[in-house]
Design a protein around this motif. Structure first.
Motif, PDB file in Angstrom:
ATOM      1  N   MET A 127      44.226 -10.465 152.664  1.00 28.01           N
ATOM      2  CA  MET A 127      45.520 -10.837 152.104  1.00 28.01           C
ATOM      3  C   MET A 127      46.565  -9.741 152.240  1.00 28.01           C
ATOM      4  O   MET A 127      47.718 -10.018 152.515  1.00 28.01           O
ATOM      5  CB  MET A 127      45.375 -11.209 150.633  1.00 28.01           C
ATOM      6  CG  MET A 127      46.678 -11.663 150.008  1.00 28.01           C
ATOM      7  SD  MET A 127      46.370 -12.538 148.491  1.00 28.01           S
ATOM      8  CE  MET A 127      48.035 -12.974 148.050  1.00 28.01           C
ATOM      9  N   PHE A 128      46.170  -8.480 152.067  1.00 27.46           N
ATOM     10  CA  PHE A 128      47.145  -7.400 151.974  1.00 27.46           C
ATOM     11  C   PHE A 128      47.216  -6.503 153.200  1.00 27.46           C
ATOM     12  O   PHE A 128      48.146  -5.711 153.316  1.00 27.46           O
ATOM     13  CB  PHE A 128      46.873  -6.549 150.718  1.00 27.46           C
ATOM     14  CG  PHE A 128      47.067  -7.327 149.461  1.00 27.46           C
ATOM     15  CD1 PHE A 128      48.336  -7.518 148.940  1.00 27.46           C
ATOM     16  CD2 PHE A 128      45.995  -7.904 148.811  1.00 27.46           C
ATOM     17  CE1 PHE A 128      48.530  -8.247 147.786  1.00 27.46           C
ATOM     18  CE2 PHE A 128      46.173  -8.641 147.654  1.00 27.46           C
ATOM     19  CZ  PHE A 128      47.446  -8.811 147.146  1.00 27.46           C
ATOM     20  N   GLY A 129      46.266  -6.582 154.110  1.00 30.57           N
ATOM     21  CA  GLY A 129      46.309  -5.734 155.306  1.00 30.57           C
ATOM     22  C   GLY A 129      46.371  -4.268 154.927  1.00 30.57           C
ATOM     23  O   GLY A 129      45.549  -3.792 154.147  1.00 30.57           O
ATOM     24  N   GLU A 130      47.351  -3.533 155.475  1.00 31.02           N
ATOM     25  CA  GLU A 130      47.502  -2.106 155.186  1.00 31.02           C
ATOM     26  C   GLU A 130      48.279  -1.835 153.900  1.00 31.02           C
ATOM     27  O   GLU A 130      48.248  -0.729 153.386  1.00 31.02           O
ATOM     28  CB  GLU A 130      48.223  -1.408 156.343  1.00 31.02           C
ATOM     29  CG  GLU A 130      47.415  -1.334 157.611  1.00 31.02           C
ATOM     30  CD  GLU A 130      48.153  -0.595 158.705  1.00 31.02           C
ATOM     31  OE1 GLU A 130      49.129   0.118 158.414  1.00 31.02           O
ATOM     32  OE2 GLU A 130      47.742  -0.747 159.860  1.00 31.02           O
ATOM     33  N   ALA A 131      48.978  -2.829 153.383  1.00 26.04           N
ATOM     34  CA  ALA A 131      49.803  -2.659 152.180  1.00 26.04           C
ATOM     35  C   ALA A 131      48.944  -2.881 150.936  1.00 26.04           C
ATOM     36  O   ALA A 131      49.183  -3.783 150.139  1.00 26.04           O
ATOM     37  CB  ALA A 131      50.985  -3.618 152.205  1.00 26.04           C
ATOM     38  N   LEU A 132      47.923  -2.036 150.777  1.00 24.84           N
ATOM     39  CA  LEU A 132      46.960  -2.217 149.699  1.00 24.84           C
ATOM     40  C   LEU A 132      47.549  -1.798 148.357  1.00 24.84           C
ATOM     41  O   LEU A 132      47.952  -0.653 148.179  1.00 24.84           O
ATOM     42  CB  LEU A 132      45.699  -1.408 149.988  1.00 24.84           C
ATOM     43  CG  LEU A 132      44.938  -1.826 151.245  1.00 24.84           C
ATOM     44  CD1 LEU A 132      43.869  -0.797 151.586  1.00 24.84           C
ATOM     45  CD2 LEU A 132      44.336  -3.210 151.057  1.00 24.84           C
ATOM     46  N   PRO A 133      47.597  -2.721 147.387  1.00 24.23           N
ATOM     47  CA  PRO A 133      48.144  -2.371 146.082  1.00 24.23           C
ATOM     48  C   PRO A 133      47.185  -1.484 145.295  1.00 24.23           C
ATOM     49  O   PRO A 133      46.004  -1.372 145.635  1.00 24.23           O
ATOM     50  CB  PRO A 133      48.292  -3.734 145.396  1.00 24.23           C
ATOM     51  CG  PRO A 133      47.351  -4.641 146.095  1.00 24.23           C
ATOM     52  CD  PRO A 133      47.184  -4.102 147.490  1.00 24.23           C
ATOM     53  N   ALA A 134      47.705  -0.865 144.238  1.00 17.47           N
ATOM     54  CA  ALA A 134      46.820  -0.215 143.264  1.00 17.47           C
ATOM     55  C   ALA A 134      45.984  -1.342 142.657  1.00 17.47           C
ATOM     56  O   ALA A 134      46.431  -2.484 142.572  1.00 17.47           O
ATOM     57  CB  ALA A 134      47.645   0.499 142.202  1.00 17.47           C
TER      58      ALA A 134
END
Length: 161
Positions: free
Chosen positions: A129-136
């Motif tokens: 779902m998030f690819g490289e933009a991994l949330p905290a």
């Protein structure tokens, strides 16, 4: 496509992630800054970041916990199926806010009777779902959730443009 910048400042790796858009008046308004200190374990292979900085003056939305119920409210007894459906439900909530996954700053996930065998399923779904933009992200093991057959729930904090 997202654009990533990395800076090394005092032992911190700071990644600024944004979505370039020629029609956006100020593309910096939406950028989340991902912080993974070099002297801490790198959490990105496990599908999350140590910290995320929200831009000043950002509007923030809070998405309630999304479980693995399908459109009829049915729950599969299979953990992996519930996780996949919960992330699909989260995506539907993001779509309703006109937000993208790279606008999610923080996830909290709740797992019933968590054990290490769940991590592969969780990591795979969050990376899809998030690819490289991994949330905290925080994982909280719980003995049960709101409905007895629920095995997984995910809630999100989203920065809106």
């Amino acid at each position: 496509m997202s654009r990533t910048k990395q800076l090394l400042i005092g032992g911190l790796i700071i990644m600024t992630m944004g979505v370039p858009n020629a029609t956006t008046a100020n593309e910096n308004d939406l950028k989340l800054t991902i912080v993974n200190p070099q002297n801490l374990y790198d959490p990105s292979p496990n599908g999350y970041s140590t910290a995320v900085i929200v831009p000043a003056n950002a509007r923030v939305a809070y998405i309630s916990g999304q479980g693995g119920q399908d459109g009829t409210g049915a729950l599969s007894p299979d953990f992996a199926v519930q996780v996949k459906q919960a992330y699909a439900n989260l995506r539907t909530a993001l779509d309703a806010l006109r937000a993208r996954p790279d606008q999610v700053a923080k996830l909290t996930v709740f797992v019933v009777d968590h054990d290490m065998s769940n991590l592969e399923v969780l990591t795979r779904n969050v990376k899809e779902m998030f690819g490289e933009a991994l949330p905290a992200q925080t994982l909280i093991p719980v003995p049960k959730l709101a409905i007895d057959p629920m095995l997984f729930e995910v809630e999100a904090v989203v920065v809106l443009d």
